[in-house]
Design a protein around this motif. Structure first.
Motif, PDB file in Angstrom:
ATOM      1  N   LEU A   1     -10.858   2.440   4.958  1.00  0.00           N
ATOM      2  CA  LEU A   1     -11.740   1.357   5.399  1.00  0.00           C
ATOM      3  C   LEU A   1     -11.067   0.478   6.446  1.00  0.00           C
ATOM      4  O   LEU A   1     -11.697   0.048   7.428  1.00  0.00           O
ATOM      5  CB  LEU A   1     -12.182   0.514   4.205  1.00  0.00           C
ATOM      6  CG  LEU A   1     -13.100   1.194   3.190  1.00  0.00           C
ATOM      7  CD1 LEU A   1     -13.429   0.247   2.050  1.00  0.00           C
ATOM      8  CD2 LEU A   1     -14.384   1.672   3.856  1.00  0.00           C
TER       9      LEU A   1
ATOM     10  N   ASP B   1      -5.313   3.376   4.211  1.00  0.00           N
ATOM     11  CA  ASP B   1      -6.587   2.820   3.736  1.00  0.00           C
ATOM     12  C   ASP B   1      -7.669   3.173   4.756  1.00  0.00           C
ATOM     13  O   ASP B   1      -7.669   2.658   5.889  1.00  0.00           O
ATOM     14  CB  ASP B   1      -6.474   1.303   3.571  1.00  0.00           C
ATOM     15  CG  ASP B   1      -7.704   0.701   2.878  1.00  0.00           C
ATOM     16  OD1 ASP B   1      -8.834   1.032   3.298  1.00  0.00           O
ATOM     17  OD2 ASP B   1      -7.534  -0.076   1.935  1.00  0.00           O
TER      18      ASP B   1
ATOM     19  N   VAL C   1     -12.172   8.552   4.329  1.00  0.00           N
ATOM     20  CA  VAL C   1     -13.422   8.014   3.751  1.00  0.00           C
ATOM     21  C   VAL C   1     -14.600   8.466   4.614  1.00  0.00           C
ATOM     22  O   VAL C   1     -15.241   7.633   5.293  1.00  0.00           O
ATOM     23  CB  VAL C   1     -13.374   6.475   3.649  1.00  0.00           C
ATOM     24  CG1 VAL C   1     -12.487   6.015   2.515  1.00  0.00           C
ATOM     25  CG2 VAL C   1     -12.935   5.855   4.972  1.00  0.00           C
TER      26      VAL C   1
ATOM     27  N   LYS D   1     -16.817  -8.286   1.476  1.00  0.00           N
ATOM     28  CA  LYS D   1     -16.245  -6.960   1.249  1.00  0.00           C
ATOM     29  C   LYS D   1     -16.213  -6.213   2.572  1.00  0.00           C
ATOM     30  O   LYS D   1     -17.221  -6.170   3.300  1.00  0.00           O
ATOM     31  CB  LYS D   1     -17.072  -6.181   0.227  1.00  0.00           C
ATOM     32  CG  LYS D   1     -17.216  -6.863  -1.126  1.00  0.00           C
ATOM     33  CD  LYS D   1     -15.873  -7.007  -1.816  1.00  0.00           C
ATOM     34  CE  LYS D   1     -16.041  -7.672  -3.186  1.00  0.00           C
ATOM     35  NZ  LYS D   1     -14.736  -7.901  -3.848  1.00  0.00           N
TER      36      LYS D   1
ATOM     37  N   SER E   1     -18.071   9.169   6.068  1.00  0.00           N
ATOM     38  CA  SER E   1     -19.384   8.567   5.825  1.00  0.00           C
ATOM     39  C   SER E   1     -20.212   8.691   7.095  1.00  0.00           C
ATOM     40  O   SER E   1     -19.681   8.984   8.180  1.00  0.00           O
ATOM     41  CB  SER E   1     -19.252   7.090   5.433  1.00  0.00           C
ATOM     42  OG  SER E   1     -18.779   6.332   6.529  1.00  0.00           O
TER      43      SER E   1
ATOM     44  N   ALA F   1     -16.191  -3.077   3.204  1.00  0.00           N
ATOM     45  CA  ALA F   1     -17.130  -1.950   3.260  1.00  0.00           C
ATOM     46  C   ALA F   1     -18.510  -2.406   3.723  1.00  0.00           C
ATOM     47  O   ALA F   1     -19.175  -1.722   4.516  1.00  0.00           O
ATOM     48  CB  ALA F   1     -17.219  -1.276   1.896  1.00  0.00           C
ATOM     49  N   GLN F   2     -18.953  -3.568   3.258  1.00  0.00           N
ATOM     50  CA  GLN F   2     -20.269  -4.073   3.657  1.00  0.00           C
ATOM     51  C   GLN F   2     -20.274  -4.512   5.115  1.00  0.00           C
ATOM     52  O   GLN F   2     -21.243  -4.288   5.834  1.00  0.00           O
ATOM     53  CB  GLN F   2     -20.677  -5.235   2.745  1.00  0.00           C
ATOM     54  CG  GLN F   2     -20.939  -4.815   1.311  1.00  0.00           C
ATOM     55  CD  GLN F   2     -21.311  -5.983   0.426  1.00  0.00           C
ATOM     56  OE1 GLN F   2     -20.809  -7.098   0.605  1.00  0.00           O
ATOM     57  NE2 GLN F   2     -22.196  -5.749  -0.527  1.00  0.00           N
TER      58      GLN F   2
ATOM     59  N   GLN G   1     -11.120   2.374   9.652  1.00  0.00           N
ATOM     60  CA  GLN G   1     -12.463   2.347  10.235  1.00  0.00           C
ATOM     61  C   GLN G   1     -12.728   0.996  10.892  1.00  0.00           C
ATOM     62  O   GLN G   1     -13.338   0.923  11.977  1.00  0.00           O
ATOM     63  CB  GLN G   1     -13.506   2.633   9.163  1.00  0.00           C
ATOM     64  CG  GLN G   1     -14.933   2.724   9.701  1.00  0.00           C
ATOM     65  CD  GLN G   1     -15.950   2.951   8.598  1.00  0.00           C
ATOM     66  OE1 GLN G   1     -15.585   3.165   7.446  1.00  0.00           O
ATOM     67  NE2 GLN G   1     -17.227   2.895   8.949  1.00  0.00           N
TER      68      GLN G   1
ATOM     69  N   LEU H   1     -18.477  -3.267   7.444  1.00  0.00           N
ATOM     70  CA  LEU H   1     -18.465  -2.036   8.240  1.00  0.00           C
ATOM     71  C   LEU H   1     -19.851  -1.417   8.306  1.00  0.00           C
ATOM     72  O   LEU H   1     -20.319  -1.015   9.370  1.00  0.00           O
ATOM     73  CB  LEU H   1     -17.470  -1.031   7.635  1.00  0.00           C
ATOM     74  CG  LEU H   1     -15.989  -1.356   7.813  1.00  0.00           C
ATOM     75  CD1 LEU H   1     -15.140  -0.465   6.909  1.00  0.00           C
ATOM     76  CD2 LEU H   1     -15.573  -1.182   9.275  1.00  0.00           C
ATOM     77  N   ASP H   2     -20.500  -1.334   7.165  1.00  0.00           N
ATOM     78  CA  ASP H   2     -21.819  -0.701   7.117  1.00  0.00           C
ATOM     79  C   ASP H   2     -22.844  -1.485   7.926  1.00  0.00           C
ATOM     80  O   ASP H   2     -23.713  -0.897   8.585  1.00  0.00           O
ATOM     81  CB  ASP H   2     -22.275  -0.583   5.663  1.00  0.00           C
ATOM     82  CG  ASP H   2     -23.564   0.199   5.534  1.00  0.00           C
ATOM     83  OD1 ASP H   2     -23.584   1.369   5.942  1.00  0.00           O
ATOM     84  OD2 ASP H   2     -24.564  -0.369   5.054  1.00  0.00           O
TER      85      ASP H   2
END
Length: 386
Positions: A323, A321, A352, A291, A354, A293-294, A326, A296-297
């Protein structure tokens, strides 16, 4: 009992001395039909006490006779068993509702009525839950299976003194072989293995951890990622070929597991194997194994050709989008394309917002020499605001 008799004697003495001192002993008149009985208050009280004592003696004698019969023994035995069972039920109910002190008290009542090994086990568990380990050990002496004492003793000791895990590691392994279905033992074993950096033992126990449900899926995934990361790091010290060979030796399902793939990406970045990390990340995203998002985090993206092409193709289809923007910003940071990184991350912060986005943007502003904007971005990252 001694103090009760002292109080009774003092009361009787008071009944005698009080009226005599006052000169008025008082009287009691009892009338039944045509018959009357008149007596002093003191005498009436004494007669009443004597009557109660006589009745108690007679009642005790009768009950002893009844208990001596087969019928009496059966009736009283059933009554005690019924009370013991009710106390056990009350204790189990209290334990389910988290009231461990009430549960411990109920199990103790049940034990007083009926010495049942199962009750002792429940009482031991409740005492351990209250962190009263000495009492828990005492209850275990009444357990129905003495061979389980070593297991319980080890569990109690490591719960109370987790720092002793290293000295008792061999014992833990032996108990795991004897009790493979014991969830609490597995939980303590995993804690010991992780604390001692025994990552091979952790990995070998993950299947049982899933089967026995000793932790949540998220906790299990995070533990697997840490364990595999340490395994990959150790093999990577032998060189890139050894690391690649070990990765290929894993099963297809293991290579597609997100936590294992995250760990491998992390180590590839650590050893600056950008080309390999690029393929692992890009192909994992294409197949849906990873994913975005994961990644990126966890900051697992690299500035590789295949990954960059994939993100650009996705942005053409989804230009708003957050994400994807980013991700492009993070890759631009890696290649020091500060203008591109700023544009992508500023738009991502709008779509988004964060903490990770603001931290990345603060890094870009710092590299550009815009300290005021960098400070503002850091503040937003810490406050978690937009």
């Amino acid at each position: 009992m001694k103090y009760a008799w002292i109080i009774v004697l003092l009361l009787i003495a008071g009944l005698f001395i009080g009226p005599l001192w006052d000169g008025n002993t008082g009287y009691v008149l009892i009338a039944v039909g045509n018959y009357t009985i008149e007596t002093s208050l003191v005498a009436a009280v004494i007669l009443l006490v004597l009557a109660v004592i006589v009745l108690r003696v007679i009642w005790g004698f009768i009950m002893r006779l009844v208990r001596g019969t087969a019928w009496g023994m059966k009736w009283f035995g059933q009554r005690r068993n019924s009370k013991a069972q009710q106390a056990l039920t009350d204790g189990a109910t209290a334990l389910v509702h988290g009231d461990r002190r009430s549960a411990s008290s109920a199990f103790n009542r049940s034990w007083q009525l009926r010495h049942d090994g199962t009750v002792a086990l429940f009482a031991s568990y409740a005492a351990a839950a209250n962190e009263d380990y000495p009492q828990a050990r005492k209850w275990l002496q009444h357990a129905p299976n003495p061979t389980e004492l070593q297991l319980a003793e080890t569990l109690f000791t490591l719960q109370q003194h987790p720092e002793q895990a290293e000295q008792r590691l061999t014992e833990i392994k032996e108990l795991r072989q004897r009790y493979p279905q014991h969830p609490q033992l597995l939980r303590i074993a995993l804690q010991a293995y992780e604390h001692l950096h025994r990552w091979d033992e952790v990995l070998a126990s993950l299947t049982d951890a899933e089967r026995l449900e000793v932790m949540t899926a998220t906790e299990r995934s995070e533990l697997a990622e840490r364990a595999y990361r340490e395994r990959f790091l150790a093999i990577g010290r032998e060189g890139p070929p050894a690391l690649a060979a070990f990765w290929k030796s894993l099963s297809r399902d293991e290579r597609r597991t997100a936590s294992i793939r995250h760990a491998y990406l992390n180590v590839l970045k650590t050893y600056q194997l950008v080309e390999a990390a690029d393929k692992i990340a890009a192909r994992g995203l294409k197949r849906g194994d990873l994913k975005l998002a994961q990644l990126l985090d966890k900051q697992l993206l690299v500035a590789g050709i295949e990954l960059r092409d994939y993100l650009q193709q996705q942005l053409k289809q989804h230009p708003e989008d957050g994400l994807l923007l980013q991700a492009m910003g993070q890759i631009a940071i890696a290649t020091k394309e500060w203008a591109l990184a700023e544009r992508a991350l500023r738009r991502a912060s709008e779509l988004v917002p964060s903490r990770r986005v603001w931290l990345d943007l603060a890094k870009v502003y710092s590299a550009q020499g815009n300290s005021q904007a960098a400070l503002a971005a850091y503040e937003k990252a810490e406050l978690g605001t937009h």
